[in-house]
Design an enzyme around this catalytic site. Structure first.
Site, PDB file in Angstrom:
ATOM      1  N   GLY A 113      39.195  46.870  42.087  1.00 33.32           N
ATOM      2  CA  GLY A 113      39.811  46.754  43.365  1.00 33.32           C
ATOM      3  C   GLY A 113      41.351  46.518  43.564  1.00 33.32           C
ATOM      4  N   LEU A 114      41.646  46.472  44.699  1.00 34.94           N
ATOM      5  CA  LEU A 114      43.083  46.457  45.022  1.00 34.94           C
ATOM      6  C   LEU A 114      43.691  45.194  44.700  1.00 34.94           C
ATOM      7  CD1 LEU A 114      43.137  47.701  48.643  1.00 34.94           C
ATOM      8  CD2 LEU A 114      43.995  49.190  46.861  1.00 34.94           C
ATOM      9  N   SER A 115      45.197  44.997  44.407  1.00 34.87           N
ATOM     10  CA  SER A 115      45.584  43.831  44.136  1.00 34.87           C
ATOM     11  C   SER A 115      45.421  42.928  45.230  1.00 34.87           C
ATOM     12  CB  SER A 115      47.159  43.918  43.937  1.00 34.87           C
ATOM     13  OG  SER A 115      47.807  42.948  43.645  1.00 34.87           O
ATOM     14  N   GLY A 116      45.010  41.849  44.844  1.00 41.26           N
ATOM     15  CA  GLY A 116      44.496  40.683  46.108  1.00 41.26           C
ATOM     16  C   GLY A 116      43.306  40.951  46.555  1.00 41.26           C
ATOM     17  N   GLY A 118      40.583  40.227  45.123  1.00 44.41           N
ATOM     18  CA  GLY A 118      39.615  38.939  44.668  1.00 44.41           C
ATOM     19  C   GLY A 118      39.077  39.265  43.388  1.00 44.41           C
ATOM     20  N   SER A 135      40.112  38.682  40.107  1.00 44.14           N
ATOM     21  CA  SER A 135      40.270  37.524  39.306  1.00 44.14           C
ATOM     22  C   SER A 135      39.548  36.389  39.852  1.00 44.14           C
ATOM     23  CB  SER A 135      41.744  37.169  39.324  1.00 44.14           C
ATOM     24  OG  SER A 135      42.781  38.151  38.663  1.00 44.14           O
ATOM     25  N   SER A 156      42.398  49.110  37.752  1.00 48.48           N
ATOM     26  CA  SER A 156      41.672  50.428  37.358  1.00 48.48           C
ATOM     27  C   SER A 156      41.646  51.472  38.217  1.00 48.48           C
ATOM     28  CB  SER A 156      40.319  49.883  36.591  1.00 48.48           C
ATOM     29  OG  SER A 156      39.577  49.002  37.248  1.00 48.48           O
TER      30      SER A 156
HETATM   31  N1  LIG Z   1      53.145  49.212  40.921  1.00 51.55           N
HETATM   32  C1  LIG Z   1      52.054  48.176  40.744  1.00 51.55           C
HETATM   33  N2  LIG Z   1      50.673  48.754  41.441  1.00 51.55           N
HETATM   34  C2  LIG Z   1      49.950  47.794  41.217  1.00 51.55           C
HETATM   35  N3  LIG Z   1      49.923  46.468  40.586  1.00 51.55           N
HETATM   36  C3  LIG Z   1      51.333  46.154  40.372  1.00 51.55           C
HETATM   37  C4  LIG Z   1      52.324  47.026  40.147  1.00 51.55           C
HETATM   38  N4  LIG Z   1      53.470  46.162  39.670  1.00 51.55           N
HETATM   39  C5  LIG Z   1      53.034  45.027  39.473  1.00 51.55           C
HETATM   40  N5  LIG Z   1      51.770  45.053  39.466  1.00 51.55           N
HETATM   41  C6  LIG Z   1      51.000  43.876  39.319  1.00 51.55           C
HETATM   42  O1  LIG Z   1      49.956  43.940  38.318  1.00 51.55           O
HETATM   43  C7  LIG Z   1      48.524  43.878  38.744  1.00 51.55           C
HETATM   44  C8  LIG Z   1      47.769  45.125  38.339  1.00 51.55           C
HETATM   45  O2  LIG Z   1      47.593  45.148  36.779  1.00 51.55           O
HETATM   46  P1  LIG Z   1      46.515  45.962  36.188  1.00 51.55           P
HETATM   47  O3  LIG Z   1      46.641  46.022  34.697  1.00 51.55           O
HETATM   48  O4  LIG Z   1      45.215  45.698  36.792  1.00 51.55           O
HETATM   49  O5  LIG Z   1      46.533  47.394  36.853  1.00 51.55           O
HETATM   50  S1  LIG Z   1      46.197  48.862  36.717  1.00 51.55           S
HETATM   51  O6  LIG Z   1      44.490  48.589  36.130  1.00 51.55           O
HETATM   52  O7  LIG Z   1      46.715  49.327  35.256  1.00 51.55           O
HETATM   53  O8  LIG Z   1      46.302  49.824  37.531  1.00 51.55           O
HETATM   54  C9  LIG Z   1      48.610  43.709  40.204  1.00 51.55           C
HETATM   55  O9  LIG Z   1      47.885  42.895  40.817  1.00 51.55           O
HETATM   56  P2  LIG Z   1      46.605  42.220  40.564  1.00 51.55           P
HETATM   57  O10 LIG Z   1      45.431  43.114  40.948  1.00 51.55           O
HETATM   58  O11 LIG Z   1      46.677  40.919  41.441  1.00 51.55           O
HETATM   59  O12 LIG Z   1      46.290  41.537  39.076  1.00 51.55           O
HETATM   60  C10 LIG Z   1      49.852  43.103  40.461  1.00 51.55           C
HETATM   61  O13 LIG Z   1      50.195  41.862  40.278  1.00 51.55           O
HETATM   62  N1  LIG Z   2      35.596  35.868  49.026  1.00 51.17           N
HETATM   63  C1  LIG Z   2      36.707  36.015  48.262  1.00 51.17           C
HETATM   64  N2  LIG Z   2      36.720  36.498  47.007  1.00 51.17           N
HETATM   65  C2  LIG Z   2      37.683  36.269  46.260  1.00 51.17           C
HETATM   66  N3  LIG Z   2      39.059  36.143  46.697  1.00 51.17           N
HETATM   67  C3  LIG Z   2      39.195  35.409  47.906  1.00 51.17           C
HETATM   68  C4  LIG Z   2      38.044  35.538  48.758  1.00 51.17           C
HETATM   69  N4  LIG Z   2      38.408  34.935  49.845  1.00 51.17           N
HETATM   70  C5  LIG Z   2      39.661  34.672  49.846  1.00 51.17           C
HETATM   71  N5  LIG Z   2      40.105  34.970  48.644  1.00 51.17           N
HETATM   72  C6  LIG Z   2      41.637  34.601  48.269  1.00 51.17           C
HETATM   73  O1  LIG Z   2      42.102  36.242  47.867  1.00 51.17           O
HETATM   74  C7  LIG Z   2      43.051  35.989  46.890  1.00 51.17           C
HETATM   75  C8  LIG Z   2      42.601  37.126  45.622  1.00 51.17           C
HETATM   76  O2  LIG Z   2      43.297  37.068  44.875  1.00 51.17           O
HETATM   77  P1  LIG Z   2      43.065  37.367  43.398  1.00 51.17           P
HETATM   78  O3  LIG Z   2      41.757  36.766  42.841  1.00 51.17           O
HETATM   79  O4  LIG Z   2      44.286  37.187  42.313  1.00 51.17           O
HETATM   80  O5  LIG Z   2      42.794  38.746  43.411  1.00 51.17           O
HETATM   81  P2  LIG Z   2      43.064  40.194  42.463  1.00 51.17           P
HETATM   82  O6  LIG Z   2      42.732  39.624  40.975  1.00 51.17           O
HETATM   83  O7  LIG Z   2      42.054  41.192  43.038  1.00 51.17           O
HETATM   84  O8  LIG Z   2      44.302  40.579  42.608  1.00 51.17           O
HETATM   85  C9  LIG Z   2      42.824  34.597  46.483  1.00 51.17           C
HETATM   86  O9  LIG Z   2      43.948  33.930  46.824  1.00 51.17           O
HETATM   87  C10 LIG Z   2      41.644  33.818  46.883  1.00 51.17           C
HETATM   88  O10 LIG Z   2      41.530  32.645  46.945  1.00 51.17           O
END
Ligand SMILES: Nc1ncnc2c1ncn2[C@@H]1O[C@H](COP(=O)(O)OS(=O)(=O)O)[C@@H](OP(=O)(O)O)[C@H]1O
Ligand SMILES: Nc1ncnc2c1ncn2[C@@H]1O[C@H](COP(=O)(O)OP(=O)(O)O)[C@@H](O)[C@H]1O
Length: 197
Positions: free
Chosen positions: A32-35, A37, A39, A106
């Site tokens: 899924g997208l960054s943020g 959820g 992790s 991914s």
């Molecule tokens: N250009 C770019 N695009 C996306 N994400 C970025 C980028 N640069 C740094 N980050 C940070 O790295 C986290 C993603 O790493 P991943 O290893 O999950 O990425 S991937 O699967 O290889 O696409 C990602 O978010 P999380 O998903 O929150 O871990 C970011 O914190």
């Molecule tokens: N239902 C939910 N599931 C997962 N995260 C949630 C949810 N509702 C709110 N959040 C918030 O969204 C953010 C997700 O961040 P994170 O888990 O680091 O996402 P990712 O690993 O996809 O980047 C956290 O701050 C988390 O507390």
């Protein structure tokens, strides 16, 4: 490559470890997208498995991108290699009788499918953390969307780099509508339904 390489038949196989552990092993692949959820939910599922005394382990950016994959960035080929290595590691964990959870964006279907194909049918559960970009951007837990919008970060997934939503995931979790606990329970329910735990 590796013509002098011999394959050793290990006397202990995956079935021995599974039998000893008393549960199935395999990969729960969060995407899924960054943020979105990944992790947060994967961590909660991992805790729940731990509380049940099951052998599980979470692979995420903290223990993979800072170590094994510290040589990789975010160009398409780097992401592909990131996922390829993580897939191979996840397979090894599976062979050791562990339920391995992975939390990586991914973004490419082909890369995820390649990991799926490393494993026997049924041992790979693709979990799509389906959260609208607008919501991820609102959460912006690391402030990275803001930097991506301002052009400070280039090639950020969802902004100026693609995210291919899974075409046939085993599970879809709507983290903008359900809380972390409910989403984690959906995964546990699925594992119980499939007889993993
Ligand atoms: N250009 C770019 N695009 C996306 N994400 C970025 C980028 N640069 C740094 N980050 C940070 O790295 C986290 C993603 O790493 P991943 O290893 O999950 O990425 S991937 O699967 O290889 O696409 C990602 O978010 P999380 O998903 O929150 O871990 C970011 O914190
Ligand atoms: N239902 C939910 N599931 C997962 N995260 C949630 C949810 N509702 C709110 N959040 C918030 O969204 C953010 C997700 O961040 P994170 O888990 O680091 O996402 P990712 O690993 O996809 O980047 C956290 O701050 C988390 O507390």
């Amino acid at each position: 490559m590796g013509s002098n390489l011999t394959w050793h038949d290990a006397s202990l196989q995956v079935d021995h470890y599974r039998k000893r552990n008393g549960h199935h092993s395999g990969v729960i692949w969060f995407t899924g997208l960054s943020g979105s959820g990944k992790s947060s939910v994967a961590n909660r599922v991992n805790e729940k498995l731990y509380e049940k005394h099951l052998q599980s382990y979470l692979l995420d950016g903290d223990n993979v991108r800072h170590g094994l994959n510290q040589d990789l960035g975010f160009a398409t080929q780097d992401r592909e290699e990131n996922i390829r290595r993580i897939g191979e590691v996840a397979k090894l964990f599976t062979d050791s009788g562990t339920i391995v959870l992975t939390a990586f964006i991914s973004p490419y279907q082909e890369d995820r499918d390649r990991v799926r194909n490393l494993l026997p049918e049924g041992d790979f559960i693709e979990v799509f953390i389906d959260c609208p970009l607008a919501e991820c951007e609102k959460r912006d837990p690391k402030g990275l969307y803001e930097k991506a919008r301002s052009g400070e970060i280039k090639g950020f997934t969802g902004i100026d780099a693609p995210y291919e939503a899974p075409t046939s995931p085993e599970l879809v979790l709507h983290t903008h509508e359900r809380d972390i606990e409910t989403c984690a329970n959906q995964v546990i329910d699925y594992l119980e339904e499939k007889g993993w735990v």
